[in-house]
Design a protein around this motif. Structure first.
Motif, PDB file in Angstrom:
ATOM      1  N   LYS A 160       0.822  -1.209   0.000  1.00 39.05           N
ATOM      2  CA  LYS A 160       0.000   0.000   0.000  1.00 39.05           C
ATOM      3  C   LYS A 160       0.858   1.262   0.000  1.00 39.05           C
ATOM      4  N   ASP A 162      -1.034   4.187   0.829  1.00 42.29           N
ATOM      5  CA  ASP A 162      -2.018   5.081   1.441  1.00 42.29           C
ATOM      6  C   ASP A 162      -1.388   6.114   2.366  1.00 42.29           C
ATOM      7  N   TYR A 163      -0.347   5.706   3.100  1.00 41.79           N
ATOM      8  CA  TYR A 163       0.285   6.611   4.054  1.00 41.79           C
ATOM      9  C   TYR A 163       1.665   7.071   3.609  1.00 41.79           C
ATOM     10  N   VAL A 167       1.330  10.965  -0.963  1.00 40.27           N
ATOM     11  CA  VAL A 167      -0.096  10.653  -1.092  1.00 40.27           C
ATOM     12  C   VAL A 167      -0.893  11.438  -0.055  1.00 40.27           C
TER      13      VAL A 167
END
Length: 254
Positions: A160, A162-163, A167
């Motif tokens: 991922k 996402d963090y 992003v």
């Protein structure tokens, strides 16, 4: 006695550091805080004393990747964030160390050393305060562009983004948007800020952006810069990184 003295020095500096972050902060905020603390307070120095351990970081503020990564692990564990020490090689073939963390339930890689402007190449260090966040919570795909973990170490998959810093902060582009990119540059200029950062998800996206930014948009933004600040001559510097699919522009306001 020396061991106890050194441990006391480490504890005192770690305590000072951790006073700046709430124990109730999110995993991401804790990881970012430790990342920026190390990048902003420690200088990369291959000749630093004790550079394979955390004393070099907390006492001398000079270290190498081993000290950076072990200090990050020490601080994040104190904050209740899972963090372990990873070794491998980088694109030059040299040995290197970085970290694996759990952020909000998923695995990510963090490399504080490669965030430090002192460690970066002269092209990358286009400003004294430039910090690279490419390895502030990245996935396997991003990491392995430049880093290769030791083959005999079994690591969990990091899938991922996402963090990832870019992003989270709206600097990551999975699709190229010319109008959005120009707006970001003009918004940066309007508040006399720096830099304008654009991180792209893949090579195709980056190449499209590269052609449009340097063939079209940067001139438009430069005209806006000249108009807003009554400049007869417009100056800017930039970093163009096709390996990491990133473009960074620094504007000069005088």
């Amino acid at each position: 006695e020396e061991k106890e003295q050194r441990q006391a020095e480490i504890e005192a500096e770690a305590k000072r550091c951790l006073e700046g972050i709430s124990p109730d902060a999110s995993d991401y905020d804790k990881i970012l805080y430790v990342f920026e603390y190390i990048v902003n307070t420690v200088e990369y120095d291959a000749l630093a004393e004790d550079n394979q351990n955390i004393y070099s970081v907390f006492a001398h503020k000079r270290s190498v990747c081993a000290g950076y990564s072990k200090a990050a692990q020490y601080l994040l564990e104190r904050l209740g964030v899972f963090c372990t020490y990873v070794t491998g090689t980088v694109r030059s073939g040299e040995g290197h160390a970085w970290n694996l963390v759990i952020c909000e339930g998923d695995y990510y890689y963090v490399d504080t050393t490669w965030g430090d402007p002192v460690f970066l190449s002269s092209q990358e260090a286009i400003a004294n305060d430039y910090v690279s966040y490419d390895y502030m919570c990245c996935d396997d795909r991003e990491l392995r562009k430049t880093h290769m973990p030791d083959a005999d170490t079994k690591l969990p998959e990091c899938t991922k983004m996402d963090y990832n810093y870019y992003v989270v902060n709206g600097m990551y582009y999975e699709e190229y948007d010319s109008a959005r990119v120009l707006k970001v540059m003009n918004d940066t200029i309007s508040v006399r800020a720096n830099p304008s950062v654009f991180k792209f998800s893949d090579a195709d996206n980056y190449n499209t952006a590269h052609n449009d930014i340097f063939g079209n948009l940067i001139d438009k933004a430069a005209q806006d810069l000249a108009k807003q600040y009554n400049l007869e001559q417009v100056k800017y510097t930039y970093m163009d990184d096709p390996e990491l699919n990133k473009i960074v522009v620094y504007w000069q306001y005088e």
